[in-house]
Design an enzyme around this catalytic site. Structure first.
Site, PDB file in Angstrom:
ATOM      1  CD  GLU A  35       2.290  -1.276 -11.432  1.00 58.87           C
ATOM      2  OE1 GLU A  35       2.531  -0.320 -10.684  1.00 58.87           O
ATOM      3  OE2 GLU A  35       1.605  -2.269 -11.070  1.00 58.87           O
ATOM      4  CE  LYS A  52     -14.086   9.947  -6.188  1.00 62.18           C
ATOM      5  NZ  LYS A  52     -13.180   9.185  -5.336  1.00 62.18           N
ATOM      6  CB  ALA A 118      10.341  -5.008  -7.668  1.00 66.88           C
ATOM      7  N   GLY A 182     -18.340  -0.316   6.742  1.00 62.00           N
ATOM      8  CA  GLY A 182     -17.384   0.792   6.859  1.00 62.00           C
ATOM      9  C   GLY A 182     -17.973   2.070   6.302  1.00 62.00           C
ATOM     10  N   GLY A 184     -16.427   4.992   6.028  1.00 65.43           N
ATOM     11  CA  GLY A 184     -15.383   5.938   5.640  1.00 65.43           C
ATOM     12  C   GLY A 184     -15.728   6.475   4.260  1.00 65.43           C
ATOM     13  N   GLY A 270     -10.850   0.068   5.421  1.00 67.44           N
ATOM     14  CA  GLY A 270      -9.504   0.649   5.444  1.00 67.44           C
ATOM     15  C   GLY A 270      -8.594  -0.045   4.454  1.00 67.44           C
ATOM     16  CG  ASP A 310      -2.061   4.844  -0.600  1.00 69.23           C
ATOM     17  OD1 ASP A 310      -2.007   6.091  -0.511  1.00 69.23           O
ATOM     18  OD2 ASP A 310      -3.045   4.228  -1.054  1.00 69.23           O
ATOM     19  CG  MET A 316      -3.390   5.538   3.160  1.00 65.86           C
ATOM     20  SD  MET A 316      -4.148   4.040   3.758  1.00 65.86           S
ATOM     21  CE  MET A 316      -3.085   2.810   3.038  1.00 65.86           C
ATOM     22  CG  HIS A 441     -22.825  37.191  -8.486  1.00 61.47           C
ATOM     23  ND1 HIS A 441     -23.301  36.579  -7.349  1.00 61.47           N
ATOM     24  CD2 HIS A 441     -23.905  37.582  -9.204  1.00 61.47           C
ATOM     25  CE1 HIS A 441     -24.633  36.612  -7.377  1.00 61.47           C
ATOM     26  NE2 HIS A 441     -25.022  37.213  -8.492  1.00 61.47           N
TER      27      HIS A 441
HETATM   28  P1  FAD Z   1      -0.832   2.875  -5.797  1.00 55.95           P
HETATM   29  O1  FAD Z   1      -1.658   3.754  -6.607  1.00 55.95           O
HETATM   30  O2  FAD Z   1      -1.512   1.816  -5.004  1.00 55.95           O
HETATM   31  O3  FAD Z   1       0.232   2.217  -6.776  1.00 55.95           O
HETATM   32  C1  FAD Z   1       1.150   1.256  -6.328  1.00 55.95           C
HETATM   33  C2  FAD Z   1       1.556   0.392  -7.492  1.00 55.95           C
HETATM   34  O4  FAD Z   1       2.629  -0.451  -7.079  1.00 55.95           O
HETATM   35  C3  FAD Z   1       0.451  -0.539  -7.971  1.00 55.95           C
HETATM   36  O5  FAD Z   1       0.200  -0.321  -9.332  1.00 55.95           O
HETATM   37  C4  FAD Z   1       0.993  -1.948  -7.717  1.00 55.95           C
HETATM   38  O6  FAD Z   1       0.629  -2.864  -8.739  1.00 55.95           O
HETATM   39  C5  FAD Z   1       2.498  -1.708  -7.714  1.00 55.95           C
HETATM   40  N1  FAD Z   1       3.258  -2.707  -6.942  1.00 55.95           N
HETATM   41  C6  FAD Z   1       2.987  -3.157  -5.693  1.00 55.95           C
HETATM   42  N2  FAD Z   1       3.923  -4.043  -5.304  1.00 55.95           N
HETATM   43  C7  FAD Z   1       4.794  -4.161  -6.330  1.00 55.95           C
HETATM   44  C8  FAD Z   1       5.975  -4.928  -6.535  1.00 55.95           C
HETATM   45  N3  FAD Z   1       6.463  -5.750  -5.592  1.00 55.95           N
HETATM   46  N4  FAD Z   1       6.623  -4.835  -7.725  1.00 55.95           N
HETATM   47  C9  FAD Z   1       6.147  -3.997  -8.699  1.00 55.95           C
HETATM   48  N5  FAD Z   1       5.047  -3.241  -8.550  1.00 55.95           N
HETATM   49  C10 FAD Z   1       4.385  -3.317  -7.383  1.00 55.95           C
HETATM   50  N6  FAD Z   1      -7.282   9.224  -3.493  1.00 55.95           N
HETATM   51  C11 FAD Z   1      -7.519  10.521  -3.755  1.00 55.95           C
HETATM   52  O7  FAD Z   1      -6.611  11.356  -3.591  1.00 55.95           O
HETATM   53  N7  FAD Z   1      -8.742  10.942  -4.221  1.00 55.95           N
HETATM   54  C12 FAD Z   1      -9.756  10.061  -4.427  1.00 55.95           C
HETATM   55  O8  FAD Z   1     -10.852  10.461  -4.845  1.00 55.95           O
HETATM   56  C13 FAD Z   1      -9.536   8.686  -4.156  1.00 55.95           C
HETATM   57  N8  FAD Z   1     -10.513   7.776  -4.364  1.00 55.95           N
HETATM   58  C14 FAD Z   1     -10.254   6.456  -4.133  1.00 55.95           C
HETATM   59  C15 FAD Z   1     -11.261   5.531  -4.353  1.00 55.95           C
HETATM   60  C16 FAD Z   1     -11.039   4.190  -4.130  1.00 55.95           C
HETATM   61  C17 FAD Z   1     -12.142   3.197  -4.395  1.00 55.95           C
HETATM   62  C18 FAD Z   1      -9.753   3.753  -3.676  1.00 55.95           C
HETATM   63  C19 FAD Z   1      -9.474   2.301  -3.443  1.00 55.95           C
HETATM   64  C20 FAD Z   1      -8.739   4.662  -3.455  1.00 55.95           C
HETATM   65  C21 FAD Z   1      -8.973   6.023  -3.667  1.00 55.95           C
HETATM   66  N9  FAD Z   1      -7.989   6.982  -3.441  1.00 55.95           N
HETATM   67  C22 FAD Z   1      -8.243   8.307  -3.682  1.00 55.95           C
HETATM   68  C23 FAD Z   1      -6.664   6.612  -2.886  1.00 55.95           C
HETATM   69  C24 FAD Z   1      -5.597   6.594  -3.996  1.00 55.95           C
HETATM   70  O9  FAD Z   1      -5.973   5.680  -4.983  1.00 55.95           O
HETATM   71  C25 FAD Z   1      -4.244   6.207  -3.397  1.00 55.95           C
HETATM   72  O10 FAD Z   1      -3.951   7.080  -2.323  1.00 55.95           O
HETATM   73  C26 FAD Z   1      -3.141   6.318  -4.430  1.00 55.95           C
HETATM   74  O11 FAD Z   1      -3.380   5.476  -5.515  1.00 55.95           O
HETATM   75  C27 FAD Z   1      -1.801   5.960  -3.792  1.00 55.95           C
HETATM   76  O12 FAD Z   1      -0.797   6.051  -4.754  1.00 55.95           O
HETATM   77  P2  FAD Z   1       0.533   5.184  -4.628  1.00 55.95           P
HETATM   78  O13 FAD Z   1       1.394   5.594  -5.773  1.00 55.95           O
HETATM   79  O14 FAD Z   1       1.085   5.294  -3.266  1.00 55.95           O
HETATM   80  O15 FAD Z   1       0.084   3.658  -4.764  1.00 55.95           O
END
Ligand code: FAD
Length: 462
Positions: A35, A52, A118, A182, A184, A270, A310, A316, A441
């Site tokens: 990470e 939240k 990485a 946006g 969204g 987005g 994501d 996402m 209820h």
């Molecule tokens: P991420 O959580 O993005 O984690 C990826 C990790 O990979 C990061 O920590 C990053 O540092 C690391 N990384 C990237 N590249 C490298 C590399 N080359 N080497 C080492 N590490 C690396 N989703 C919900 O389900 N409910 C919600 O209420 C919700 N609210 C949200 C509110 C906001 C403001 C935002 C921005 C997003 C929200 N989401 C919500 C979306 C949710 O955060 C993501 O869908 C989720 O975090 C995706 O998980 P992930 O493991 O794919 O990636």
């Protein structure tokens, strides 16, 4: 350079990556997780959780203001003051506790965690640039779980007053005038929170509607509520420029060019997948606008290289990333599994909330004849006791056998109905199953049973 060998290397410690790594390790798979930032990823650090928490703070402040203004619910308080630094400290405390929880989980599971960035050397080798130097990891299986980041508006980069959701969640005070680009779920959740905290909020959306993935009947309730918070909504409007010196946002509206003043511009148009910097060109992957294409095993075009969360096409959302993480962990541990989920619930933590699971009304009608029933929260005793009876629950079932295809709701706290909705759809229940299940209820969930009763026989309170 240090050389390490492992069975599984997971790149990214967000909900997808940490769930995958800890589950695989607990099943006896030798696992390394890398990470580059903070464990917990976007979700825990700058996404789901802090947003939240901010929404909760904003709601509390808003209620206190109503109580000060008009003795709301017979409670009179003096004018509330917002100590936003203290609110931020509370929010950070939650994030820290959760991140420590993930750190502990990975340790207990036996995952070797490396903090560093990485990049691929080839399909079995990854180089990590860590604080202690370069590490070469040779892995039989590699999972790409690098998540996503906010997309920029063309020509208006993130700088100064133009910020993304991460910077919005770290603001030291609510801005006086906040423009949100946006409409969204991220833009509306944060925009509503800041409006409740006292910001004058304007939302600008290029499309002619808010929250395009939900139908008009669901979003109409949100639109009414946005207006009640004095949020200005400009639909069919494009942002054409930002004059930072004059603090003015330039717009192209359906009536022609216009400008609005703003101290802060939150761009929430987005998110883009984090694939650059990984040297993916060293691999033979198939991508679509940066998203890594995967099959029903979350396997990329290259054997032994998986992608989850994501960074892959699809909603996402953290819970989808976690479910994919579980799947890949099981596969690497030798279990025969494939992605067979019927639905990924979607929740919008606006005021009020929206939840949608399974087929939308439009999708179900396209697919064939269906029976649709709705139950309004106006007839719900529980909604009345919450003093928030706007909204409804909808159940969409196949006409021929009443198997539930989709469930939606808009109303107070309906995010908590998402579990029942998902269970009903994933288990292939019929409306009669929901109708004949006693719902306590007074709870909002009675509206789910009432909507089911409306299709199965007749609603008790409809
Ligand atoms: P991420 O959580 O993005 O984690 C990826 C990790 O990979 C990061 O920590 C990053 O540092 C690391 N990384 C990237 N590249 C490298 C590399 N080359 N080497 C080492 N590490 C690396 N989703 C919900 O389900 N409910 C919600 O209420 C919700 N609210 C949200 C509110 C906001 C403001 C935002 C921005 C997003 C929200 N989401 C919500 C979306 C949710 O955060 C993501 O869908 C989720 O975090 C995706 O998980 P992930 O493991 O794919 O990636």
């Amino acid at each position: 350079m240090t050389d390490l060998s492992t069975t599984l290397l997971v790149i990214g410690g967000g909900p997808g990556g940490y769930v995958c790594a800890s589950r695989a390790a607990r099943m006896g798979v030798d696992t390394i997780l890398v990470e580059e930032g903070k464990l917990g990823g976007t979700c825990l650090n700058v996404g789901c959780i802090p947003s939240k928490a901010l929404i909760h703070v904003a709601q509390e402040f808003h209620q206190a203001q109503r109580q000060a203004r008009d003795g709301y619910h017979g409670i009179r308080v003096s004018e509330p003051e917002l100590d936003f630094a203290a609110s931020q400290a509370w929010m950070s405390g939650i994030v820290s506790r959760l991140v420590s929880g993930v750190t502990g989980l990975l340790e207990r599971s036996g995952v070797k965690t490396i903090i560093g960035r990485a990049r691929f050397i080839d399909g079995k080798t990854v180089e990590i640039e860590s604080e202690t130097g370069r590490i070469l990891v040779h892995a039989q299986k590699i999972v790409i779980a690098t998540g996503s980041r906010s997309a920029e508006l063309p020509g208006i980069p993130f700088a100064g007053a133009v910020i993304d959701s991460t910077a919005a969640l770290a603001l030291q005070t609510p801005p006086e005038r906040l423009a949100v680009v946006g409409a969204g779920y991220i833009g509306l959740e944060l925009g509503t929170a800041f409006a409740k905290l006292g910001s004058k909020v304007t939302v600008i959306e290029a499309a002619d509607r808010i929250l395009p993935q939900y139908d008009d009947k669901l979003t109409r309730v949100i639109r009414r509520r946005l207006a009640s918070f004095d949020i200005d909504l400009h639909l069919g409007t494009r942002v054409t420029g930002w004059n930072g010196v004059a603090a003015r946002l330039l717009l192209e509206t359906p009536e022609g060019p216009a400008e609005i003043g703003a101290d802060t511009v939150l761009v929430a148009v987005g998110r883009v997948p984090n694939t650059d910097g990984l040297a993916l060109n060293e691999l033979n992957l198939q991508t679509d606008r940066g998203f890594i294409e995967v099959d029903e095993h979350c396997q990329t075009r290259m054997r032994g290289v998986y992608a989850i969360g994501d960074v892959t096409p699809g909603p996402m959302l953290a819970h989808r990333a976690m479910a994919q993480g579980e799947l890949v962990a099981d596969l690497v541990a030798g279990h025969d599994k494939a992605w067979d989920r019927t639905s990924v619930p979607a929740v919008c933590f606006t005021d009020p909330e929206i939840v949608s699971v399974g087929l939308t009304r439009h999708e179900a009608e396209e697919a064939g004849s269906c029976a649709i029933s709705e139950f309004s929260f106006r007839a719900s005793g529980r909604a009345m006791t919450l003093d928030d009876a706007e909204g409804f629950v909808r159940i969409i079932a196949r006409e021929s056998d009443h198997v539930i295809l989709g469930m939606q709701a808009v109303g107070p706290g309906v995010s908590e109905l998402s579990g029942e909705f998902s269970l009903a759809i994933e288990a292939g229940l019929r409306v009669e199953d929901v109708a004949s299940t006693i719902h306590a209820h007074p709870t909002l969930s009675e509206a789910v049973q009432e909507a089911a009763l409306a299709t199965a026989s007749m609603a008790n309170h409809g």
